[in-house]
Design an enzyme around this catalytic site. Sequence first.
Site, PDB file in Angstrom:
ATOM      1  N   TRP A  11       0.825  -1.226   0.000  1.00  0.00           N
ATOM      2  CA  TRP A  11       0.000   0.000   0.000  1.00  0.00           C
ATOM      3  C   TRP A  11       0.851   1.265   0.000  1.00  0.00           C
ATOM      4  CZ3 TRP A  11      -4.275  -1.067   4.297  1.00  0.00           C
ATOM      5  CH2 TRP A  11      -5.024  -2.184   3.910  1.00  0.00           C
ATOM      6  N   LYS A  12       2.142   1.121   0.210  1.00  0.00           N
ATOM      7  CA  LYS A  12       3.050   2.277   0.300  1.00  0.00           C
ATOM      8  C   LYS A  12       2.500   3.281   1.332  1.00  0.00           C
ATOM      9  CE  LYS A  12       4.184   1.446  -4.477  1.00  0.00           C
ATOM     10  NZ  LYS A  12       4.936   1.880  -5.621  1.00  0.00           N
ATOM     11  N   GLU A 171      11.402  -6.619  -9.105  1.00  0.00           N
ATOM     12  CA  GLU A 171      10.652  -5.417  -9.437  1.00  0.00           C
ATOM     13  C   GLU A 171      11.527  -4.483 -10.271  1.00  0.00           C
ATOM     14  OE1 GLU A 171       7.198  -4.779  -6.593  1.00  0.00           O
ATOM     15  OE2 GLU A 171       8.905  -3.773  -5.706  1.00  0.00           O
ATOM     16  N   SER A 217       3.691  -2.491 -12.022  1.00  0.00           N
ATOM     17  CA  SER A 217       2.505  -2.253 -12.847  1.00  0.00           C
ATOM     18  C   SER A 217       1.729  -3.526 -13.176  1.00  0.00           C
ATOM     19  CB  SER A 217       2.877  -1.496 -14.127  1.00  0.00           C
ATOM     20  OG  SER A 217       3.408  -0.224 -13.797  1.00  0.00           O
ATOM     21  N   GLY A 238       1.481  -2.698  -6.244  1.00  0.00           N
ATOM     22  CA  GLY A 238       1.345  -1.395  -5.611  1.00  0.00           C
ATOM     23  C   GLY A 238      -0.016  -0.792  -5.927  1.00  0.00           C
ATOM     24  N   GLY A 239      -0.083   0.014  -6.968  1.00  0.00           N
ATOM     25  CA  GLY A 239      -1.297   0.765  -7.303  1.00  0.00           C
ATOM     26  C   GLY A 239      -2.561  -0.081  -7.329  1.00  0.00           C
TER      27      GLY A 239
HETATM   28  C1  PEP Z   1       5.437  -1.788  -5.867  1.00  0.00           C
HETATM   29  O1  PEP Z   1       5.398  -0.734  -5.275  1.00  0.00           O
HETATM   30  O2  PEP Z   1       6.014  -2.741  -5.339  1.00  0.00           O
HETATM   31  C2  PEP Z   1       4.811  -1.875  -7.185  1.00  0.00           C
HETATM   32  C3  PEP Z   1       5.028  -2.941  -7.884  1.00  0.00           C
HETATM   33  O3  PEP Z   1       4.031  -0.801  -7.568  1.00  0.00           O
HETATM   34  P1  PEP Z   1       3.064  -0.749  -8.853  1.00  0.00           P
HETATM   35  O4  PEP Z   1       2.281  -2.024  -8.904  1.00  0.00           O
HETATM   36  O5  PEP Z   1       2.204   0.458  -8.629  1.00  0.00           O
HETATM   37  O6  PEP Z   1       3.957  -0.590 -10.062  1.00  0.00           O
END
Ligand code: PEP
Length: 256
Positions: A11-12, A171, A217, A238-239
């Site tokens: 969730w950051k 990542e 993503s 993340g998002g």
């Molecule tokens: C993350 O923060 O680990 C991530 C993968 O973010 P997102 O899915 O938004 O790219």
Amino acid sequence: MSRRILIAGNWKMNKTSAEGAELVNGIRSALTDCCADKLPEVLVCPPFLDIATAVCAAKGSAVEVGAQNVHWASSGAYTGECSTAMLLDAGCTHVIVGHSERRQYFGETDATVNKRAKAAVDAGLVAVVCVGETLEERESGATTKVVGRQVREAFSGFSANDMSKVVVAYEPVWAIGTGKVATDEQAQEVHAFIRKTLGEMFGSECGDSVRILYGGSMKPGNAAGLLKQKDIDGGLIGGASLKADDFVAIIKAAMA
Ligand code: PEP
């Protein structure tokens, strides 16, 4: 070697405690009609302050709760940090270590990632250790050199037994929060390389058993293709983990 899929949400710095509880409730209620033995492992990693309410909301469901960082010392003058004992006491089962945003904005290094991850596994937490190259590193052909170094240094001094409490998250930095996802083939290639590196460090049985998540993503529309890859054992999201519908759609893609 069967590796259970793990779908993890990072969730950051998003959600108040009440919003986090609402999100967990949304996820758990959407999963109630899913066959329990088909469900992947499901994890959410809220900010520290939201952990207690998230644990409360997740109680009795398949949703586990983790943190986004941990310090290696058991206590002391480390302003802004939390210890493994604090995370366990709050009900965490997992902790993310070495996320690229911590490396980029908060001075996290391979050496501190190693100390945090070792403290986590020694305390009985699962360490979700993030590695990944920048766009510049990819474009200059340095992906395996960078990721190989990050993996070797993150797990330096670990035993094969320690590795049973580790999940690696690949990542690529250029794919995080950018909407630019790695292709299925690009991701699989690096996952296979990470597995080979772990095999060289700890033996092939260990290399074959460590779960390696893809992050960057991942969305409901691209999750199925990524999750079908031989060496991709789930996602760190993340998002798309901030909306119950999107997160649950990714969980369901993992069950297809
Ligand atoms: C993350 O923060 O680990 C991530 C993968 O973010 P997102 O899915 O938004 O790219």
